[in-house]
Design a protein around this motif. Structure first.
Motif, PDB file in Angstrom:
ATOM      1  N   GLU A  53      -9.750  21.010  -8.971  1.00 23.92           N
ATOM      2  CA  GLU A  53      -9.354  19.630  -8.668  1.00 23.92           C
ATOM      3  C   GLU A  53      -8.388  19.089  -9.716  1.00 23.92           C
ATOM      4  O   GLU A  53      -8.579  19.273 -10.914  1.00 23.92           O
ATOM      5  N   VAL A  54      -7.341  18.415  -9.259  1.00 21.84           N
ATOM      6  CA  VAL A  54      -6.379  17.760 -10.140  1.00 21.84           C
ATOM      7  C   VAL A  54      -6.230  16.312  -9.679  1.00 21.84           C
ATOM      8  O   VAL A  54      -6.025  16.056  -8.493  1.00 21.84           O
ATOM      9  N   ASN A  55      -6.349  15.378 -10.619  1.00 25.51           N
ATOM     10  CA  ASN A  55      -6.235  13.957 -10.296  1.00 25.51           C
ATOM     11  C   ASN A  55      -5.068  13.319 -11.037  1.00 25.51           C
ATOM     12  O   ASN A  55      -4.794  13.654 -12.194  1.00 25.51           O
ATOM     13  N   VAL A  56      -4.397  12.417 -10.370  1.00 23.94           N
ATOM     14  CA  VAL A  56      -3.346  11.606 -10.975  1.00 23.94           C
ATOM     15  C   VAL A  56      -3.642  10.158 -10.608  1.00 23.94           C
ATOM     16  O   VAL A  56      -3.992   9.855  -9.462  1.00 23.94           O
ATOM     17  N   TYR A  57      -3.529   9.263 -11.587  1.00 21.48           N
ATOM     18  CA  TYR A  57      -3.847   7.852 -11.367  1.00 21.48           C
ATOM     19  C   TYR A  57      -2.555   7.035 -11.318  1.00 21.48           C
ATOM     20  O   TYR A  57      -1.630   7.271 -12.081  1.00 21.48           O
ATOM     21  N   PRO A  83       1.904  -5.295  -5.424  1.00 22.63           N
ATOM     22  CA  PRO A  83       1.608  -5.590  -6.831  1.00 22.63           C
ATOM     23  C   PRO A  83       0.125  -5.913  -7.020  1.00 22.63           C
ATOM     24  O   PRO A  83      -0.456  -6.704  -6.282  1.00 22.63           O
ATOM     25  N   GLY A  84      -0.484  -5.260  -7.993  1.00 21.31           N
ATOM     26  CA  GLY A  84      -1.905  -5.440  -8.255  1.00 21.31           C
ATOM     27  C   GLY A  84      -2.772  -4.321  -7.720  1.00 21.31           C
ATOM     28  O   GLY A  84      -3.962  -4.239  -8.037  1.00 21.31           O
ATOM     29  N   SER A  85      -2.204  -3.414  -6.914  1.00 23.67           N
ATOM     30  CA  SER A  85      -3.004  -2.328  -6.369  1.00 23.67           C
ATOM     31  C   SER A  85      -2.941  -1.098  -7.268  1.00 23.67           C
ATOM     32  O   SER A  85      -2.056  -0.950  -8.099  1.00 23.67           O
ATOM     33  N   HIS A  86      -3.925  -0.227  -7.102  1.00 26.60           N
ATOM     34  CA  HIS A  86      -4.020   0.990  -7.923  1.00 26.60           C
ATOM     35  C   HIS A  86      -4.913   1.991  -7.217  1.00 26.60           C
ATOM     36  O   HIS A  86      -5.582   1.665  -6.226  1.00 26.60           O
ATOM     37  N   GLY A  87      -4.942   3.224  -7.719  1.00 28.65           N
ATOM     38  CA  GLY A  87      -5.797   4.222  -7.096  1.00 28.65           C
ATOM     39  C   GLY A  87      -5.685   5.575  -7.762  1.00 28.65           C
ATOM     40  O   GLY A  87      -5.094   5.728  -8.829  1.00 28.65           O
ATOM     41  N   LYS A  88      -6.273   6.567  -7.091  1.00 28.93           N
ATOM     42  CA  LYS A  88      -6.319   7.930  -7.619  1.00 28.93           C
ATOM     43  C   LYS A  88      -5.842   8.891  -6.538  1.00 28.93           C
ATOM     44  O   LYS A  88      -6.321   8.854  -5.398  1.00 28.93           O
ATOM     45  N   LEU A  89      -4.899   9.753  -6.896  1.00 33.16           N
ATOM     46  CA  LEU A  89      -4.419  10.788  -5.996  1.00 33.16           C
ATOM     47  C   LEU A  89      -5.043  12.118  -6.403  1.00 33.16           C
ATOM     48  O   LEU A  89      -4.982  12.507  -7.568  1.00 33.16           O
ATOM     49  N   THR A  90      -5.624  12.792  -5.437  1.00 32.52           N
ATOM     50  CA  THR A  90      -6.323  14.050  -5.710  1.00 32.52           C
ATOM     51  C   THR A  90      -5.710  15.176  -4.873  1.00 32.52           C
ATOM     52  O   THR A  90      -5.413  15.003  -3.697  1.00 32.52           O
ATOM     53  N   PHE A  91      -5.521  16.308  -5.507  1.00 29.57           N
ATOM     54  CA  PHE A  91      -5.165  17.517  -4.779  1.00 29.57           C
ATOM     55  C   PHE A  91      -5.871  18.684  -5.464  1.00 29.57           C
ATOM     56  O   PHE A  91      -6.502  18.529  -6.515  1.00 29.57           O
ATOM     57  N   TYR A  92      -5.779  19.857  -4.868  1.00 27.42           N
ATOM     58  CA  TYR A  92      -6.507  21.020  -5.386  1.00 27.42           C
ATOM     59  C   TYR A  92      -5.563  22.217  -5.510  1.00 27.42           C
ATOM     60  O   TYR A  92      -4.735  22.464  -4.632  1.00 27.42           O
ATOM     61  N   VAL A  93      -5.722  22.918  -6.619  1.00 32.08           N
ATOM     62  CA  VAL A  93      -5.062  24.210  -6.784  1.00 32.08           C
ATOM     63  C   VAL A  93      -6.057  25.277  -6.357  1.00 32.08           C
ATOM     64  O   VAL A  93      -7.171  25.341  -6.887  1.00 32.08           O
ATOM     65  N   VAL A  94      -5.684  26.096  -5.396  1.00 30.24           N
ATOM     66  CA  VAL A  94      -6.567  27.160  -4.905  1.00 30.24           C
ATOM     67  C   VAL A  94      -6.000  28.494  -5.401  1.00 30.24           C
ATOM     68  O   VAL A  94      -4.997  28.985  -4.871  1.00 30.24           O
ATOM     69  N   PRO A  95      -6.609  29.095  -6.436  1.00 29.68           N
ATOM     70  CA  PRO A  95      -6.053  30.313  -7.047  1.00 29.68           C
ATOM     71  C   PRO A  95      -6.087  31.518  -6.106  1.00 29.68           C
ATOM     72  O   PRO A  95      -7.037  31.699  -5.339  1.00 29.68           O
ATOM     73  N   ASN A  96      -5.052  32.311  -6.190  1.00 33.72           N
ATOM     74  CA  ASN A  96      -5.027  33.611  -5.517  1.00 33.72           C
ATOM     75  C   ASN A  96      -5.252  34.741  -6.518  1.00 33.72           C
ATOM     76  O   ASN A  96      -5.162  35.913  -6.161  1.00 33.72           O
ATOM     77  N   GLN A  97      -5.506  34.367  -7.760  1.00 37.83           N
ATOM     78  CA  GLN A  97      -5.798  35.348  -8.800  1.00 37.83           C
ATOM     79  C   GLN A  97      -6.748  34.712  -9.804  1.00 37.83           C
ATOM     80  O   GLN A  97      -6.816  33.486  -9.917  1.00 37.83           O
ATOM     81  N   SER A  98      -7.458  35.507 -10.523  1.00 38.35           N
ATOM     82  CA  SER A  98      -8.409  35.009 -11.513  1.00 38.35           C
ATOM     83  C   SER A  98      -7.754  34.908 -12.884  1.00 38.35           C
ATOM     84  O   SER A  98      -6.702  35.493 -13.135  1.00 38.35           O
ATOM     85  N   GLY A  99      -8.406  34.134 -13.759  1.00 39.59           N
ATOM     86  CA  GLY A  99      -7.879  33.997 -15.104  1.00 39.59           C
ATOM     87  C   GLY A  99      -7.380  32.599 -15.376  1.00 39.59           C
ATOM     88  O   GLY A  99      -7.813  31.623 -14.766  1.00 39.59           O
ATOM     89  N   GLU A 100      -6.441  32.496 -16.321  1.00 35.17           N
ATOM     90  CA  GLU A 100      -5.902  31.199 -16.734  1.00 35.17           C
ATOM     91  C   GLU A 100      -4.522  30.979 -16.124  1.00 35.17           C
ATOM     92  O   GLU A 100      -3.719  31.902 -16.029  1.00 35.17           O
ATOM     93  N   MET A 101      -4.262  29.738 -15.710  1.00 34.05           N
ATOM     94  CA  MET A 101      -2.956  29.379 -15.157  1.00 34.05           C
ATOM     95  C   MET A 101      -2.432  28.127 -15.847  1.00 34.05           C
ATOM     96  O   MET A 101      -3.192  27.195 -16.112  1.00 34.05           O
ATOM     97  N   GLU A 102      -1.145  28.123 -16.120  1.00 36.07           N
ATOM     98  CA  GLU A 102      -0.478  26.919 -16.606  1.00 36.07           C
ATOM     99  C   GLU A 102       0.575  26.544 -15.574  1.00 36.07           C
ATOM    100  O   GLU A 102       1.491  27.320 -15.304  1.00 36.07           O
TER     101      GLU A 102
END
Length: 316
Positions: free
Chosen positions: A210-214, A118-137
Motif C-alpha cells: 500500500e502507498v498513500n499520498v495526502y 477550498p478547505g477540502s482534503h483527503g488521502k489517495l491510495t494505490f498499491y504496488v503489486v510485485p512480480n518479483q521478491s526482494g527490495e524495490m525502489e
C-alpha cells in the motif's frame, strides 16, 4: 487588532462562501504504468506505441503492477477514454501488458468522490503489486490537469485548460504530502515537484504494497503561513506543526514561489517582507495580511471559475 481580525475573517468567509459554490469535479484519478525497459541498472519509461525493436532493446517483464481499489461510479469516461485509459473492472483495477493506463478508482477517504473546493482534503491510495521478491525502489510523479466543460446546443466537449495563470494557481493551491498526522491534523514531506520515491522492502510476488499520498486545498492563506497561536488566524487548523522543520522548509518554498499562491503582483518585495514576518512570528501589518489573503482568495476563484474537472495522474 481584534477588530481587524473580525473584519478579515468576515471578508474571508464571504469570499470563501462564493468560491465553495465552484466545486471542481475530480476525474477519478488515473494511474499510468508505462512499459519498463531494463538496461544495465537503469529503468526507462517508454510509450507502448513506440517500436521497441528500433531501440535495439527487448522488453522485459515489469517488476510490478499498479492496482487501485474503489468505485467507478464517479468516472468521467469522456475525458479518460480520450486519453487512452482502460477501465478494467468496477471494484479493482490493475495494470497489465494489455492495460498500462488504468482508472484510479477512489474510495471515500480520497475526499474527491464529490468534487473538491477550498478547505477540502483527503488521502489517495494505490498499491504496488510485485512480480518479483526482494527490495524495490520506485519513483512516482503526480500531475494535475484542468479541464473545462463546453456546451454547444446538445453537444458537450471537454477542453484542457491551457491558461498559464490558472494552471499555476491550481498546482500551487492543491498540495500533496507524503505524511499526515491524524492527531494534530498536520502535514509533512511536501511534494514540491509532485515527485516522491518509495523503497519497498521484503516484497513478495503478488502481495500488494500500500502507498498513500495526502492532499489538501487550504481554505485560507493563514493556514499555510501562520502558527496555530497567531491571534489573527481565522481557522485554527494550520498545515504544519508550529516549530517543525517542515514549516521552515515550506517557508523558503513559498517565498520563492509566490506566483503559485497569489494573484496580481505577487512578487513585490513588501509581500515577501510581510510573509517572512508572519512565518517568523514577528509583528506584522494586519492590513497587509488582509491584502495577501484577498490575493490568495482571488487565485482560488480563478481556479473555480475556469476549471470544472481535474485529472490527477500518477506516472511511474
Amino acid at each position: 487588532m481584534a477588530e481587524h481580525k473580525v473584519i478579515e475573517k468576515a471578508d474571508s468567509e464571504e469570499e470563501k462562501k462564493k468560491r465553495k459554490l465552484l466545486i471542481i469535479k475530480i476525474i477519478p484519478v488515473a494511474v499510468l504504468a508505462f512499459i519498463l525497459i531494463a538496461v544495465s541498472l537503469a529503468w526507462f519509461t517508454i510509450d507502448k506505441a513506440l517500436d521497441l525493436d528500433s531501440f535495439g532493446m527487448k522488453s522485459v517483464d515489469s517488476p510490478f503492477e499498479l492496482k487501485t481499489v474503489g468505485s467507478a461510479n464517479v468516472l468521467k469516461a469522456e475525458i479518460l477514454d480520450s486519453n487512452d485509459y482502460s477501465k478494467v473492472s468496477d471494484g479493482s483495477n490493475i495494470t497489465s501488458d494489455e492495460n498500462n493506463k488504468i482508472y484510479w478508482l477512489l474510495d471515500e477517504e480520497s475526499g474527491m468522490t464529490k468534487g473538491i473546493n477550498p478547505g477540502s482534503h483527503g488521502k489517495l491510495t494505490f498499491y504496488v503489486v510485485p512480480n518479483q521478491s526482494g527490495e524495490m525502489e520506485i519513483q512516482f510523479k503526480l500531475s494535475i490537469t484542468g479541464y473545462a466543460e463546453n456546451k454547444n446546443e446538445d453537444a458537450v466537449s471537454y477542453e484542457k485548460i491551457t491558461e498559464e495563470e490558472v494552471t499555476r494557481f491550481m498546482n500551487g493551491h492543491i498540495m500533496f504530502f507524503e505524511k499526515y498526522d491524524e492527531n494534530n491534523h498536520t502535514y509533512s514531506d511536501f511534494l514540491h515537484d509532485e515527485t516522491f520515491t518509495r523503497t519497498l522492502k521484503d516484497c513478495k510476488v503478488g502481495v500488494p504494497q500500500e502507498v498513500n499520498v495526502y492532499w489538501v486545498w487550504p481554505n485560507t492563506l493563514g493556514q499555510i503561513l501562520m502558527k496555530s497561536t497567531d491571534e489573527n488566524l481565522a481557522e485554527k487548523n494550520v498545515l504544519f506543526d508550529d516549530d517543525s522543520e517542515e514549516r521552515l522548509n515550506f517557508a523558503e518554498y513559498i517565498k520563492g514561489n509566490l506566483s503559485l499562491f497569489l494573484s496580481g503582483d505577487a512578487d513585490k518585495e513588501q509581500n515577501k517582507t510581510v510573509i517572512e514576518k508572519i512565518l517568523n512570528g514577528d509583528k506584522y501589518s494586519t492590513a497587509q495580511l488582509s491584502s495577501l489573503s484577498s490575493m490568495y482568495n482571488d487565485a482560488d476563484e480563478k481556479i473555480g471559475t475556469k476549471v470544472q474537472y481535474i485529472l490527477v495522474e500518477l506516472n511511474v
